[in-house]
Design a protein around this motif. Sequence first.
Motif, PDB file in Angstrom:
ATOM      1  N   TYR A  23       0.850  -1.185   0.000  1.00  0.00           N
ATOM      2  CA  TYR A  23       0.000   0.000   0.000  1.00  0.00           C
ATOM      3  C   TYR A  23       0.881   1.228   0.000  1.00  0.00           C
ATOM      4  CZ  TYR A  23       0.894  -1.009   4.921  1.00  0.00           C
ATOM      5  OH  TYR A  23       1.506  -1.321   6.112  1.00  0.00           O
ATOM      6  N   ARG A  24       0.290   2.305  -0.484  1.00  0.00           N
ATOM      7  CA  ARG A  24       1.019   3.566  -0.586  1.00  0.00           C
ATOM      8  C   ARG A  24       0.062   4.697  -0.239  1.00  0.00           C
ATOM      9  NH1 ARG A  24       3.385   4.259  -6.208  1.00  0.00           N
ATOM     10  NH2 ARG A  24       4.564   2.484  -5.449  1.00  0.00           N
ATOM     11  N   LYS A  25       0.551   5.615   0.570  1.00  0.00           N
ATOM     12  CA  LYS A  25      -0.252   6.781   0.931  1.00  0.00           C
ATOM     13  C   LYS A  25      -0.409   7.667  -0.306  1.00  0.00           C
ATOM     14  CE  LYS A  25      -1.181   9.693   4.732  1.00  0.00           C
ATOM     15  NZ  LYS A  25      -1.105   9.703   6.142  1.00  0.00           N
ATOM     16  N   MET A  26      -1.657   8.059  -0.562  1.00  0.00           N
ATOM     17  CA  MET A  26      -1.956   8.876  -1.735  1.00  0.00           C
ATOM     18  C   MET A  26      -2.978   9.931  -1.327  1.00  0.00           C
ATOM     19  SD  MET A  26      -2.495   5.735  -4.416  1.00  0.00           S
ATOM     20  CE  MET A  26      -2.408   6.667  -5.918  1.00  0.00           C
ATOM     21  N   PHE A  27      -2.593  11.172  -1.318  1.00  0.00           N
ATOM     22  CA  PHE A  27      -3.511  12.279  -1.044  1.00  0.00           C
ATOM     23  C   PHE A  27      -4.245  12.107   0.288  1.00  0.00           C
ATOM     24  CE2 PHE A  27      -3.357  11.511  -5.673  1.00  0.00           C
ATOM     25  CZ  PHE A  27      -2.604  12.616  -6.016  1.00  0.00           C
ATOM     26  N   TYR A  30      -5.105   5.832   0.907  1.00  0.00           N
ATOM     27  CA  TYR A  30      -4.161   4.786   0.526  1.00  0.00           C
ATOM     28  C   TYR A  30      -4.585   4.078  -0.748  1.00  0.00           C
ATOM     29  CZ  TYR A  30      -2.076   5.296   5.121  1.00  0.00           C
ATOM     30  OH  TYR A  30      -1.452   5.800   6.229  1.00  0.00           O
ATOM     31  N   GLY A  31      -3.608   3.799  -1.602  1.00  0.00           N
ATOM     32  CA  GLY A  31      -3.785   2.900  -2.729  1.00  0.00           C
ATOM     33  C   GLY A  31      -3.287   1.534  -2.294  1.00  0.00           C
ATOM     34  N   TYR A  33      -2.173  -2.378  -3.523  1.00  0.00           N
ATOM     35  CA  TYR A  33      -1.630  -3.089  -4.674  1.00  0.00           C
ATOM     36  C   TYR A  33      -1.536  -4.577  -4.383  1.00  0.00           C
ATOM     37  CZ  TYR A  33       0.008   1.598  -5.934  1.00  0.00           C
ATOM     38  OH  TYR A  33       0.071   2.932  -6.238  1.00  0.00           O
ATOM     39  N   ILE A  38      -2.426  -1.815  -8.836  1.00  0.00           N
ATOM     40  CA  ILE A  38      -3.334  -1.132  -7.918  1.00  0.00           C
ATOM     41  C   ILE A  38      -4.735  -1.673  -8.183  1.00  0.00           C
ATOM     42  CG2 ILE A  38      -3.630   0.888  -9.422  1.00  0.00           C
ATOM     43  CD1 ILE A  38      -3.838   2.513  -6.706  1.00  0.00           C
ATOM     44  N   LEU A  41      -8.653   1.167  -3.238  1.00  0.00           N
ATOM     45  CA  LEU A  41      -8.361   2.361  -2.458  1.00  0.00           C
ATOM     46  C   LEU A  41      -8.941   2.165  -1.071  1.00  0.00           C
ATOM     47  CD1 LEU A  41      -9.417   5.133  -5.015  1.00  0.00           C
ATOM     48  CD2 LEU A  41      -7.101   4.330  -4.532  1.00  0.00           C
ATOM     49  N   CYS A  43     -10.287   4.640   1.719  1.00  0.00           N
ATOM     50  CA  CYS A  43     -10.660   6.026   1.996  1.00  0.00           C
ATOM     51  C   CYS A  43     -11.621   6.020   3.176  1.00  0.00           C
ATOM     52  CB  CYS A  43     -11.345   6.653   0.783  1.00  0.00           C
ATOM     53  SG  CYS A  43     -10.308   6.709  -0.694  1.00  0.00           S
TER      54      CYS A  43
END
Length: 109
Positions: A23-27, A30-31, A33, A38, A41, A43
């Motif tokens: 996972y990756r922090k996005m805005f 988290y996204g 994978y 991917i 999400l 949220c």
Amino acid sequence: MASNLQFVQFVADILYSAGEITYRKMFGEYGVYCDGKIFALICDNQLFVKITDIGKTLAPDLKMASPYDGAKPYFLIENIEDKEFLVPFVEATCRELPEPKPKKNKNKK
């Protein structure tokens, strides 16, 4: 409200047998994978999985919702702890998704 890391790790732990879950922090959210693709999400501490044809076939009654204003709909997974459903669902979804595009080498001329 942003998602908390404990929830993201909880989801990743449940899905560990579906493939390499990262996972990756996005805005602020988290996204998620699986094997580099991917597929979801997270949220507001909710799991949203990309809609695919196989997903519609496997779970035609799953609720669809947008993870944030202006986003296209995703499957909203409300029963995250149902591993018997969720792991094969994620595996099938990820098989249908395209391979990630290779990253461009910024130093290449």
